[in-house]
Scaffold this motif. Sequence first.
Motif, PDB file in Angstrom:
ATOM      1  N   VAL A   1      12.241 -14.480  20.106  1.00 51.87           N
ATOM      2  CA  VAL A   1      13.313 -14.298  21.076  1.00 51.87           C
ATOM      3  C   VAL A   1      14.018 -12.987  20.757  1.00 51.87           C
ATOM      4  O   VAL A   1      14.407 -12.747  19.614  1.00 51.87           O
ATOM      5  CB  VAL A   1      14.320 -15.470  21.022  1.00 51.87           C
ATOM      6  N   ARG A   2      14.187 -12.145  21.764  1.00 47.84           N
ATOM      7  CA  ARG A   2      14.833 -10.846  21.576  1.00 47.84           C
ATOM      8  C   ARG A   2      16.048 -10.732  22.488  1.00 47.84           C
ATOM      9  O   ARG A   2      16.080 -11.298  23.571  1.00 47.84           O
ATOM     10  CB  ARG A   2      13.873  -9.702  21.913  1.00 47.84           C
ATOM     11  N   GLY A   3      17.019  -9.929  22.042  1.00 49.25           N
ATOM     12  CA  GLY A   3      18.164  -9.614  22.885  1.00 49.25           C
ATOM     13  C   GLY A   3      19.259 -10.655  22.785  1.00 49.25           C
ATOM     14  O   GLY A   3      19.006 -11.851  22.764  1.00 49.25           O
ATOM     15  N   GLY A   4      20.511 -10.196  22.707  1.00 47.22           N
ATOM     16  CA  GLY A   4      21.638 -11.106  22.646  1.00 47.22           C
ATOM     17  C   GLY A   4      22.104 -11.369  21.226  1.00 47.22           C
ATOM     18  O   GLY A   4      21.581 -10.829  20.251  1.00 47.22           O
ATOM     19  N   SER A   5      23.086 -12.223  21.098  1.00 43.49           N
ATOM     20  CA  SER A   5      23.653 -12.568  19.800  1.00 43.49           C
ATOM     21  C   SER A   5      22.746 -13.545  19.078  1.00 43.49           C
ATOM     22  O   SER A   5      21.912 -14.215  19.691  1.00 43.49           O
ATOM     23  CB  SER A   5      25.034 -13.191  19.991  1.00 43.49           C
ATOM     24  N   PRO A   6      22.891 -13.665  17.748  1.00 47.57           N
ATOM     25  CA  PRO A   6      22.070 -14.634  17.004  1.00 47.57           C
ATOM     26  C   PRO A   6      22.204 -16.056  17.536  1.00 47.57           C
ATOM     27  O   PRO A   6      21.209 -16.779  17.665  1.00 47.57           O
ATOM     28  CB  PRO A   6      22.594 -14.514  15.572  1.00 47.57           C
TER      29      PRO A   6
ATOM     30  N   THR B   1      24.388  -6.164   6.227  1.00 46.50           N
ATOM     31  CA  THR B   1      23.243  -5.614   5.493  1.00 46.50           C
ATOM     32  C   THR B   1      21.941  -6.335   5.823  1.00 46.50           C
ATOM     33  O   THR B   1      20.859  -5.792   5.584  1.00 46.50           O
ATOM     34  CB  THR B   1      23.468  -5.721   3.969  1.00 46.50           C
ATOM     35  N   GLY B   2      22.023  -7.560   6.320  1.00 47.29           N
ATOM     36  CA  GLY B   2      20.818  -8.324   6.604  1.00 47.29           C
ATOM     37  C   GLY B   2      20.148  -8.894   5.366  1.00 47.29           C
ATOM     38  O   GLY B   2      19.036  -9.430   5.452  1.00 47.29           O
TER      39      GLY B   2
ATOM     40  N   ILE C   1      15.236 -27.847   7.208  1.00 51.90           N
ATOM     41  CA  ILE C   1      15.007 -26.747   8.144  1.00 51.90           C
ATOM     42  C   ILE C   1      15.162 -25.457   7.358  1.00 51.90           C
ATOM     43  O   ILE C   1      16.197 -25.220   6.714  1.00 51.90           O
ATOM     44  CB  ILE C   1      15.976 -26.792   9.332  1.00 51.90           C
ATOM     45  N   ASN C   2      14.138 -24.640   7.377  1.00 52.87           N
ATOM     46  CA  ASN C   2      14.062 -23.418   6.578  1.00 52.87           C
ATOM     47  C   ASN C   2      14.483 -22.223   7.444  1.00 52.87           C
ATOM     48  O   ASN C   2      13.894 -21.992   8.510  1.00 52.87           O
ATOM     49  CB  ASN C   2      12.617 -23.246   6.087  1.00 52.87           C
ATOM     50  N   VAL C   3      15.498 -21.476   7.004  1.00 59.41           N
ATOM     51  CA  VAL C   3      16.008 -20.356   7.805  1.00 59.41           C
ATOM     52  C   VAL C   3      16.082 -19.098   6.936  1.00 59.41           C
ATOM     53  O   VAL C   3      17.162 -18.673   6.497  1.00 59.41           O
ATOM     54  CB  VAL C   3      17.388 -20.677   8.419  1.00 59.41           C
ATOM     55  N   PRO C   4      14.936 -18.492   6.653  1.00 57.72           N
ATOM     56  CA  PRO C   4      14.920 -17.309   5.792  1.00 57.72           C
ATOM     57  C   PRO C   4      15.346 -16.044   6.514  1.00 57.72           C
ATOM     58  O   PRO C   4      15.275 -15.948   7.748  1.00 57.72           O
ATOM     59  CB  PRO C   4      13.448 -17.213   5.384  1.00 57.72           C
ATOM     60  N   SER C   5      15.771 -15.078   5.722  1.00 62.36           N
ATOM     61  CA  SER C   5      16.006 -13.713   6.199  1.00 62.36           C
ATOM     62  C   SER C   5      14.880 -12.853   5.644  1.00 62.36           C
ATOM     63  O   SER C   5      14.939 -12.406   4.493  1.00 62.36           O
ATOM     64  CB  SER C   5      17.364 -13.205   5.711  1.00 62.36           C
ATOM     65  N   PRO C   6      13.811 -12.627   6.408  1.00 65.40           N
ATOM     66  CA  PRO C   6      12.645 -11.888   5.896  1.00 65.40           C
ATOM     67  C   PRO C   6      12.990 -10.437   5.607  1.00 65.40           C
ATOM     68  O   PRO C   6      13.858  -9.840   6.258  1.00 65.40           O
ATOM     69  CB  PRO C   6      11.626 -11.989   7.043  1.00 65.40           C
TER      70      PRO C   6
ATOM     71  N   ASP D   1      15.050 -15.367  10.688  1.00 60.85           N
ATOM     72  CA  ASP D   1      16.177 -14.544  11.122  1.00 60.85           C
ATOM     73  C   ASP D   1      15.798 -13.065  11.009  1.00 60.85           C
ATOM     74  O   ASP D   1      15.874 -12.473   9.936  1.00 60.85           O
ATOM     75  CB  ASP D   1      17.405 -14.845  10.255  1.00 60.85           C
ATOM     76  N   MET D   2      15.421 -12.459  12.136  1.00 62.13           N
ATOM     77  CA  MET D   2      15.023 -11.054  12.159  1.00 62.13           C
ATOM     78  C   MET D   2      16.091 -10.186  12.827  1.00 62.13           C
ATOM     79  O   MET D   2      15.824  -9.084  13.279  1.00 62.13           O
ATOM     80  CB  MET D   2      13.695 -10.907  12.912  1.00 62.13           C
ATOM     81  N   TYR D   3      17.325 -10.701  12.893  1.00 60.70           N
ATOM     82  CA  TYR D   3      18.390  -9.965  13.586  1.00 60.70           C
ATOM     83  C   TYR D   3      18.667  -8.626  12.913  1.00 60.70           C
ATOM     84  O   TYR D   3      18.811  -7.604  13.560  1.00 60.70           O
ATOM     85  CB  TYR D   3      19.649 -10.822  13.627  1.00 60.70           C
ATOM     86  N   ARG D   4      18.742  -8.642  11.585  1.00 68.06           N
ATOM     87  CA  ARG D   4      18.861  -7.406  10.803  1.00 68.06           C
ATOM     88  C   ARG D   4      17.865  -7.507   9.652  1.00 68.06           C
ATOM     89  O   ARG D   4      17.948  -8.434   8.857  1.00 68.06           O
ATOM     90  CB  ARG D   4      20.269  -7.219  10.244  1.00 68.06           C
ATOM     91  N   VAL D   5      16.949  -6.558   9.560  1.00 73.55           N
ATOM     92  CA  VAL D   5      15.954  -6.582   8.502  1.00 73.55           C
ATOM     93  C   VAL D   5      16.115  -5.333   7.645  1.00 73.55           C
ATOM     94  O   VAL D   5      15.898  -4.217   8.140  1.00 73.55           O
ATOM     95  CB  VAL D   5      14.523  -6.637   9.065  1.00 73.55           C
TER      96      VAL D   5
END
Length: 200
Positions: free
Chosen positions: A2-7, A45-46, A135-140, A188-192
Motif C-alpha cells: 500500500v502506497r500513499g497517505g499516512s501510516p 529516522t525510521g 502480529i509481527n510489525v518490523p521496520s525493515p 513498515d516501509m514508511y521510512r527506511v
Amino acid sequence: MVRGGSPGAMLDVGLEIFGGVGRFVEKGQTVLVKPTMQWDRAPETGANTNPELLAGLVEQLYKAGARGVYLMDQTHDRWTKCYKNSGIERAVKDAGAKILPADKEFLYEEIEIPGATVMKKAKIHKAVLETDLIINVPSPKPDQPAGMFGAFQNLTGLIWNDGNSSVQTAQEMVDLLHFRKPVLNIMDMYRVPQNGTTSG
C-alpha cells in the motif's frame, strides 16, 4: 503493498484488502504485537516501527474484540529510552495497549522446540507464552553483514539474548517458527534508513 497517505490510513487500506484484522484475531483473544523498538531514535529516522502505524493497529485489534494487546522488544540501546524516544510507548498506551519490559532474563522461560533442527531449546519471552497470537510489525532496513533486517530478524527479539545466546543462523530462525508463528506480518516501509539501524 500500500502506497500513499499516512501510516494509519495505509494500514486501514491494507487490512481491508484482507477482510479486516478480524480475520486474524477472534473476540476475547490476547495479542502480542512485536514491533522493532531497538534503538534510541526519533520516529523520523525510521530506525524503529512507526508509532502511528502501531497505534492504528492496536485500535483495530480492540475494535475486532481483542481482550488485551501487548508490545515488547529487546533493545540495543537503553530500553526505557528506546521505548520512549521512538514515540511508540506513548502512542500505544494512548491506544490502550500495555508495553512490557524485555531486558531481564527472568522475563523469559526456557522451552523445547519440537521439530527444530538446530535450536532445540530457547528462552522465550513470557508474553509469547501468555498471549493467544503474535502480529509481527518490523521496520525493515539494510543490516550488515546479514544484508537485510526484516520479518525473520524482528522475531528474534522474542528470544533472550545475553550476548552469547542470540539467534545466529537462518535455520535457527526457522526453528523458532516451529514453536510459534505470527498470524500476520506487517512491514513498515514508511521510512527506511539507507545506512542501517543506527542512522540518526
